[in-house]
Write a protein that holds these residues in place. Structure first.
Motif, PDB file in Angstrom:
ATOM      1  N   MET A  12       0.815  -1.210   0.000  1.00  0.00           N
ATOM      2  CA  MET A  12       0.000   0.000   0.000  1.00  0.00           C
ATOM      3  C   MET A  12       0.853   1.267   0.000  1.00  0.00           C
ATOM      4  O   MET A  12       0.693   2.156   0.829  1.00  0.00           O
ATOM      5  CB  MET A  12      -0.962  -0.019   1.181  1.00  0.00           C
ATOM      6  N   LYS A  13       1.785   1.340  -0.937  1.00  0.00           N
ATOM      7  CA  LYS A  13       2.671   2.497  -1.042  1.00  0.00           C
ATOM      8  C   LYS A  13       2.512   3.148  -2.407  1.00  0.00           C
ATOM      9  O   LYS A  13       2.236   2.492  -3.403  1.00  0.00           O
ATOM     10  CB  LYS A  13       4.142   2.083  -0.864  1.00  0.00           C
ATOM     11  N   ASP A  14       2.698   4.450  -2.446  1.00  0.00           N
ATOM     12  CA  ASP A  14       2.717   5.181  -3.698  1.00  0.00           C
ATOM     13  C   ASP A  14       4.153   5.603  -3.945  1.00  0.00           C
ATOM     14  O   ASP A  14       4.655   6.521  -3.297  1.00  0.00           O
ATOM     15  CB  ASP A  14       1.801   6.407  -3.618  1.00  0.00           C
ATOM     16  N   ILE A  15       4.815   4.900  -4.855  1.00  0.00           N
ATOM     17  CA  ILE A  15       6.186   5.261  -5.207  1.00  0.00           C
ATOM     18  C   ILE A  15       6.242   5.647  -6.683  1.00  0.00           C
ATOM     19  O   ILE A  15       7.257   5.471  -7.346  1.00  0.00           O
ATOM     20  CB  ILE A  15       7.186   4.135  -4.865  1.00  0.00           C
ATOM     21  N   SER A  16       5.116   6.174  -7.174  1.00  0.00           N
ATOM     22  CA  SER A  16       5.050   6.567  -8.578  1.00  0.00           C
ATOM     23  C   SER A  16       6.106   7.628  -8.879  1.00  0.00           C
ATOM     24  O   SER A  16       6.444   8.444  -8.036  1.00  0.00           O
ATOM     25  CB  SER A  16       3.655   7.097  -8.906  1.00  0.00           C
ATOM     26  N   GLY A  17       6.638   7.553 -10.094  1.00  0.00           N
ATOM     27  CA  GLY A  17       7.637   8.518 -10.531  1.00  0.00           C
ATOM     28  C   GLY A  17       9.034   8.257 -10.002  1.00  0.00           C
ATOM     29  O   GLY A  17       9.946   9.041 -10.242  1.00  0.00           O
ATOM     30  N   SER A  18       9.236   7.148  -9.291  1.00  0.00           N
ATOM     31  CA  SER A  18      10.558   6.824  -8.753  1.00  0.00           C
ATOM     32  C   SER A  18      11.474   6.283  -9.852  1.00  0.00           C
ATOM     33  O   SER A  18      11.012   5.830 -10.891  1.00  0.00           O
ATOM     34  CB  SER A  18      10.442   5.766  -7.654  1.00  0.00           C
ATOM     35  N   THR A  19      12.774   6.334  -9.606  1.00  0.00           N
ATOM     36  CA  THR A  19      13.754   5.749 -10.509  1.00  0.00           C
ATOM     37  C   THR A  19      14.637   4.802  -9.713  1.00  0.00           C
ATOM     38  O   THR A  19      15.181   5.176  -8.675  1.00  0.00           O
ATOM     39  CB  THR A  19      14.629   6.840 -11.166  1.00  0.00           C
ATOM     40  N   PHE A  20      14.745   3.563 -10.213  1.00  0.00           N
ATOM     41  CA  PHE A  20      15.608   2.559  -9.590  1.00  0.00           C
ATOM     42  C   PHE A  20      16.673   2.169 -10.602  1.00  0.00           C
ATOM     43  O   PHE A  20      16.352   1.743 -11.701  1.00  0.00           O
ATOM     44  CB  PHE A  20      14.806   1.316  -9.186  1.00  0.00           C
ATOM     45  N   LEU A  27       3.164   2.008  -8.960  1.00  0.00           N
ATOM     46  CA  LEU A  27       4.459   2.127  -9.626  1.00  0.00           C
ATOM     47  C   LEU A  27       4.359   2.957 -10.903  1.00  0.00           C
ATOM     48  O   LEU A  27       5.252   2.918 -11.735  1.00  0.00           O
ATOM     49  CB  LEU A  27       4.991   0.738  -9.998  1.00  0.00           C
ATOM     50  N   SER A  28       3.263   3.691 -11.069  1.00  0.00           N
ATOM     51  CA  SER A  28       3.080   4.417 -12.324  1.00  0.00           C
ATOM     52  C   SER A  28       4.222   5.402 -12.559  1.00  0.00           C
ATOM     53  O   SER A  28       4.728   6.021 -11.631  1.00  0.00           O
ATOM     54  CB  SER A  28       1.739   5.139 -12.329  1.00  0.00           C
ATOM     55  N   LYS A  29       4.640   5.483 -13.815  1.00  0.00           N
ATOM     56  CA  LYS A  29       5.716   6.381 -14.261  1.00  0.00           C
ATOM     57  C   LYS A  29       7.041   6.110 -13.560  1.00  0.00           C
ATOM     58  O   LYS A  29       7.919   6.962 -13.517  1.00  0.00           O
ATOM     59  CB  LYS A  29       5.305   7.840 -14.107  1.00  0.00           C
ATOM     60  N   THR A  30       7.192   4.922 -13.002  1.00  0.00           N
ATOM     61  CA  THR A  30       8.443   4.525 -12.358  1.00  0.00           C
ATOM     62  C   THR A  30       9.394   3.962 -13.408  1.00  0.00           C
ATOM     63  O   THR A  30       8.964   3.368 -14.386  1.00  0.00           O
ATOM     64  CB  THR A  30       8.167   3.476 -11.267  1.00  0.00           C
ATOM     65  N   LYS A  31      10.701   4.140 -13.198  1.00  0.00           N
ATOM     66  CA  LYS A  31      11.714   3.613 -14.106  1.00  0.00           C
ATOM     67  C   LYS A  31      12.603   2.639 -13.344  1.00  0.00           C
ATOM     68  O   LYS A  31      13.096   2.953 -12.261  1.00  0.00           O
ATOM     69  CB  LYS A  31      12.553   4.753 -14.679  1.00  0.00           C
ATOM     70  N   ILE A  32      12.785   1.462 -13.927  1.00  0.00           N
ATOM     71  CA  ILE A  32      13.677   0.453 -13.347  1.00  0.00           C
ATOM     72  C   ILE A  32      14.699   0.101 -14.413  1.00  0.00           C
ATOM     73  O   ILE A  32      14.345  -0.352 -15.497  1.00  0.00           O
ATOM     74  CB  ILE A  32      12.894  -0.799 -12.904  1.00  0.00           C
ATOM     75  N   ASN A  33      15.979   0.326 -14.135  1.00  0.00           N
ATOM     76  CA  ASN A  33      17.037   0.117 -15.112  1.00  0.00           C
ATOM     77  C   ASN A  33      18.162  -0.702 -14.519  1.00  0.00           C
ATOM     78  O   ASN A  33      18.578  -0.485 -13.387  1.00  0.00           O
ATOM     79  CB  ASN A  33      17.566   1.478 -15.595  1.00  0.00           C
ATOM     80  N   ASN A  34      18.661  -1.647 -15.312  1.00  0.00           N
ATOM     81  CA  ASN A  34      19.807  -2.465 -14.925  1.00  0.00           C
ATOM     82  C   ASN A  34      19.567  -3.138 -13.580  1.00  0.00           C
ATOM     83  O   ASN A  34      20.336  -2.998 -12.638  1.00  0.00           O
ATOM     84  CB  ASN A  34      21.082  -1.615 -14.887  1.00  0.00           C
ATOM     85  N   ALA A  35      18.469  -3.889 -13.506  1.00  0.00           N
ATOM     86  CA  ALA A  35      18.063  -4.504 -12.246  1.00  0.00           C
ATOM     87  C   ALA A  35      18.085  -6.026 -12.336  1.00  0.00           C
ATOM     88  O   ALA A  35      17.743  -6.600 -13.355  1.00  0.00           O
ATOM     89  CB  ALA A  35      16.671  -4.037 -11.856  1.00  0.00           C
ATOM     90  N   ASN A  36      18.486  -6.667 -11.256  1.00  0.00           N
ATOM     91  CA  ASN A  36      18.376  -8.109 -11.110  1.00  0.00           C
ATOM     92  C   ASN A  36      17.370  -8.345  -9.997  1.00  0.00           C
ATOM     93  O   ASN A  36      17.657  -8.103  -8.835  1.00  0.00           O
ATOM     94  CB  ASN A  36      19.728  -8.727 -10.753  1.00  0.00           C
TER      95      ASN A  36
END
Length: 146
Positions: free
Chosen positions: A12-20, A35-44
């Motif tokens: 129950m968290k709003d982390i929209s717009g985050s970058t990982f 997770l809307s508009k969130t970016k996840i790059n180079n993740a395992n």
């Protein structure tokens, strides 16, 4: 600096717009997360569980989602590029309908894209995914070849 997570649970968290970036997460659980508009790059993200999430406009690039389980997710306008989806399972996924304007004039779906993805052992169950393209192939044809 990257993020190294042995076990993390988000509810129950709003982390929209985050970058990982450069995330190493094992046993990651997202439950009822925006997770809307969130970016996840180079993740395992091995063993990731995603349940009841809003993934609208989520971008996942250059990632490994080994053994991922994605359930009850809104995946409108989502992009997944250069991602290994080993053992990934999609269940009860909600994608936009043809009538919502997400198709171009030739009938191609223009919002949900899986490009250059390794889809080894991927399962898709109870999903409305008509018109979705995976690696440039319509999902209907992709599933016939499995």
């Amino acid at each position: 600096m990257g993020l190294d997570v042995a076990k993390m649970e988000l509810k129950m968290k709003d982390i929209s717009g985050s970058t990982f970036k450069e995330v190493n997460a094992e046993g990651l659980d997202f439950d009822n997360v925006n997770l809307s508009k969130t970016k996840i790059n180079n993740a395992n993200m091995s063993g990731i569980t995603v349940n009841d999430i809003n993934a609208a406009e989520l971008r996942i690039t250059d990632a490994i989602l080994t053994g991922a389980s994605i359930q009850n997710a809104n995946m409108s306008h989502m992009k997944i590029e250069h991602v290994h989806l080993f053992g990934t399972e999609f269940v009860d996924i909600v994608l936009p309908q043809e009538s919502d304007g997400n198709y171009d004039p030739t009938g191609n779906y223009k919002s949900i894209k899986f490009n250059n993805c390794d889809l080894t052992n991927m399962e898709i169950n109870e999903c409305n995914i008509t018109g979705l393209k995976i690696n440039g192939i319509l999902i209907e044809e992709f599933l016939k070849s499995k």
